[in-house]
Design a protein around this motif. Structure first.
Motif, short mmCIF file in Angstrom:
data_model
loop_
_atom_site.label_atom_id
_atom_site.label_comp_id
_atom_site.label_asym_id
_atom_site.label_seq_id
_atom_site.Cartn_x
_atom_site.Cartn_y
_atom_site.Cartn_z
N TRP A 1 10.99 -5.28 -3.52
CA TRP A 1 10.34 -5.58 -2.25
C TRP A 1 11.18 -5.07 -1.07
N GLN A 2 12.51 -5.16 -1.17
CA GLN A 2 13.38 -4.64 -0.12
C GLN A 2 13.19 -3.13 0.02
N MET A 3 12.99 -2.46 -1.10
CA MET A 3 12.72 -1.02 -1.05
C MET A 3 11.47 -0.73 -0.25
N TYR A 4 10.40 -1.45 -0.55
CA TYR A 4 9.14 -1.21 0.15
C TYR A 4 9.24 -1.62 1.62
N ALA A 5 9.94 -2.73 1.89
CA ALA A 5 10.09 -3.16 3.28
C ALA A 5 10.88 -2.16 4.09
N ALA A 6 11.84 -1.51 3.45
CA ALA A 6 12.62 -0.50 4.17
C ALA A 6 11.76 0.69 4.56
N GLN A 7 10.77 1.02 3.72
CA GLN A 7 9.90 2.15 4.04
C GLN A 7 9.04 1.86 5.27
N ASP B 1 0.82 -1.21 0.00
CA ASP B 1 0.00 0.00 0.00
C ASP B 1 0.85 1.26 0.00
N TYR B 2 2.10 1.12 -0.47
CA TYR B 2 3.01 2.27 -0.43
C TYR B 2 2.49 3.44 -1.27
N TRP B 3 1.93 3.15 -2.43
CA TRP B 3 1.50 4.22 -3.33
C TRP B 3 0.08 4.70 -3.03
N ASN B 4 -0.51 4.23 -1.94
CA ASN B 4 -1.83 4.72 -1.53
C ASN B 4 -1.66 6.04 -0.79
N LEU B 5 -2.00 7.12 -1.43
CA LEU B 5 -1.83 8.44 -0.82
C LEU B 5 -2.83 8.62 0.32
N HIS B 6 -2.38 9.24 1.38
CA HIS B 6 -3.25 9.46 2.53
C HIS B 6 -4.41 10.40 2.18
#
Length: 624
Positions: free
Chosen positions: A291-297, A259-264
């Motif tokens: 996936w490592q990029m997203y997990a780091a966020q 859900d990283y690209w789901n804007l608040h």
């Protein structure tokens, strides 16, 4: 950016009532830098975790490190079936699957295939029309339950074809609780307010914050195409939270709710008025690196809470700004923006340094508008009181407070300030202000008075019109907030006209040699950088107009510098003028700097002060 507009622009991010939030480029760069720092730590964990160590399992116990690398239980090319259930139950009963049909069933998905599906990108999507239950309407939570099985396996535990190592189960809350400030405002003339606020205030007059359930219309389910030889107990954080091992040390495929690209800003409320919702669910493979990029966020929000970097709403807004820049901006332009933001920081520091240095060493006030300095103090005070009234975060309040203290310090450089308890200012302020002789005895004082007189003729009608408009059409917490909001909005809209007295004085003196050109140049460069950000980052139109008006003011200064020649009769801080150097070059006067002038009239030692005058005591000693 002109000096008088700096405090207003700095507090634009605090303007909730007027909707004039400043989305500066520095905020985007800070967000980008923090993400890069997190990625560095995550990658360093990969490089530095060569020695096996114990690792805490999900049940709190310490898991021993496996002696051999694990393998993926689902080999590459395995056919899989996907079962998706959407409901308001956090935990599914044992017989739920056998008595209910899945909301989405997808079969024969090949694990590791990247060119399948309707669009040949292995992406599958499904649009849902879900009827909201009464529980979910009353601030409940909706969940997505995912079962991913091998083609020959069943997700039903009581089935003969059920095998534990052939079934992956994941669940996630697809709703989120968000805070919403209840603005206890009303129209001061009619006493009316917005319908939504009126209903909430009627329920609880002391309510200030509403916490309600929200949902996003998009959710992405990723399966990581990974066959790394992970060892149980040796997986670095935060990746260990997503990798599950069986009793033999082998691991299940990583299923990640992305859900990283789901804007608040795109979250929609879920309350009693919402009977049904529409949203889309996507299923797609993802590489290990992405996936490592997203997990780091996922670590960023945890670190922000530990170090209390920002409030939740400001943090969400900052993340949305960063994501919009990535989504809507050309990569080359985005890279240029990040580099330019560094330059913006350097220029901001240099402008601050030269502004302080200019006023600290300034002896003569000829050509400078003293009234503008006093007005800047009033402007900074209004901005500080406004951000305090709107309960802005501490960072903005501290910035505005420092700016106001600097403006107060400038007063001591343009007038003589002394304490006087006998004749107090306005009857209660024990201060006495006396004009300096360099200002009182020069024509600058009269030009300054004339400029503010003409400015008042334009200023007062505009202020009156804006005050009437704000009273009729805007809502306020009270009369105090109305006065602050009206003054702040007016300064934000028409604050640039306070630079016109200095333009008028320049016009009358036919000179610009008295201006702090270094500080103005750095601020102008920052304004041009703000213009770049105005095209890259989503900003209010009012702030973009503010950047343009500051550019216009600076170009007028440049035009005055062009049309008004250098006044060679004006002396510098060493008492040397250009006229004296020219006469010294022609041999009519001795060189005032003690050096030999060249053909252009410049002395070789023109940076050295003239020798000190001989005093009477020295003369007598010399005679003796």
């Amino acid at each position: 950016m002109p000096a008088d507009a700096a405090p207003v622009a700095a507090a634009a991010a605090a303007g909730e009532g007027d909707g004039a939030q400043q989305q500066g480029g520095w905020a985007m760069f800070k967000s980008f830098a923090s993400r890069m720092l997190i990625m560095y730590f995550v990658m360093s964990l990969f490089r530095g975790n060569s020695t096996p160590s114990t690792q805490q399992s999900k049940d709190g116990s310490v898991a021993p490190v496996a002696t051999r690398p694990g393998v993926n239980i689902f080999p590459k090319g395995t056919l899989m079936n996907l079962y998706v259930f959407i409901n308001d139950m956090e935990v599914l009963p044992d017989d739920f699957i056998s008595h209910n049909q899945p909301d989405w069933f997808l079969e024969d998905i090949e694990y590791g295939e990247w060119y399948a599906g309707p669009n040949k990108d292995s992406t599958y999507s499904r649009d849902f029309h879900y009827t909201v239950t009464e529980k979910a309407q009353n601030n409940g939570t909706l969940y997505a339950h995912i079962f991913l099985t091998k083609d020959s396996a069943s997700p039903i535990p009581s089935s003969r074809s059920y095998r534990k190592d052939s079934v992956i189960y994941r669940s996630k809350a697809i709703t989120k609780y968000k805070r919403r400030e209840i603005k206890r405002t009303k129209n001061l003339l009619t006493g009316e307010t917005e319908v939504a606020n009126a209903d909430l205030l009627a329920e609880n007059e002391t309510l200030r914050v509403e916490i309600s359930s929200h949902y996003h219309p998009n959710l992405t389910l990723n399966i990581v195409d990974d066959h790394t030889g992970w060892k149980e107990g040796a997986v670095p954080q935060p990746l260990d939270k997503f990798i599950t091992f069986n009793k033999f040390g082998d691991y299940y495929p990583i299923v990640y709710f992305n859900d990283y690209w789901n804007l608040h800003a795109d979250f929609m409320p879920l309350n009693s008025t919402v009977k049904s919702i529409d949203f889309r669910l996507e299923f797609a493979p993802i590489s290990l690196f992405r996936w490592q990029m997203y997990a780091a966020q996922s670590m960023r929000s945890q670190w922000s809470q530990v170090f209390a970097m920002m409030e939740d709403e400001n943090n969400d807004h900052e993340q949305d700004t960063f994501k919009r820049a990535l989504l809507d901006t050309n990569p080359y332009l985005l890279g240029l923006t990040i580099v330019v933001s560094l330059v913006h920081t350097v220029f901001e520091f240099l402008a601050f340094k030269n502004d302080i240095q200019f006023w600290r060493t300034r002896e003569s006030l000829e050509g400078l508008s003293v009234r503008s300095v006093f007005f800047n103090v009033f402007q900074s005070l209004i901005v500080l009181l406004y951000v305090l009234d709107n309960e802005t975060n501490t960072v903005v309040v501290f910035s505005c407070g420092i700016g106001m203290l600097i403006e107060f310090w400038k007063i001591t450089k343009v007038v003589n300030v002394s304490f006087d308890t006998q004749d107090m200012l306005y009857g209660f302020i024990p201060l006495k202000f006396e004009e300096r002789s360099s200002y009182k005895e020069s024509p600058t004082k009269e030009y300054d008075r004339m400029a503010f007189k003409y400015l008042g003729i334009l200023f007062v009608p505009l202020l009156f019109a804006y005050a009437v408009y704000s009273l009729i059409y805007n809502e306020h917490k009270g009369w105090y907030s109305y006065v602050l909001g009206m003054m702040y909005g007016f300064l934000l809209t028409f604050g640039f006209i306070m630079m016109t007295p200095q333009l008028f004085i320049n016009y009358k003196l036919k000179s610009v040699a008295h201006l702090p050109w270094r500080m103005l140049t750095y601020k102008a460069l920052n304004t041009f950088i703000d213009d770049i950000f105005a095209f890259v980052i989503q900003m209010p139109t009012l702030y973009r107009i503010g950047c343009l008006r500051d550019d216009v003011i600076f170009f007028i200064f440049l035009y005055q510098k062009y049309i008004y020649p250098v006044d060679k009769r004006r002396t510098n801080e060493f008492g040397v003028s250009g006229e004296m150097l020219e006469k010294a070059a022609r041999g009519e006067l001795p060189c005032p700097t003690g050096g030999q002038p060249d053909a252009s009239g410049e002395a070789a030692a023109n940076l050295s002060p003239p020798p000190p005058p001989v005093t009477d005591a020295a003369e007598g000693k010399k005679d003796k």
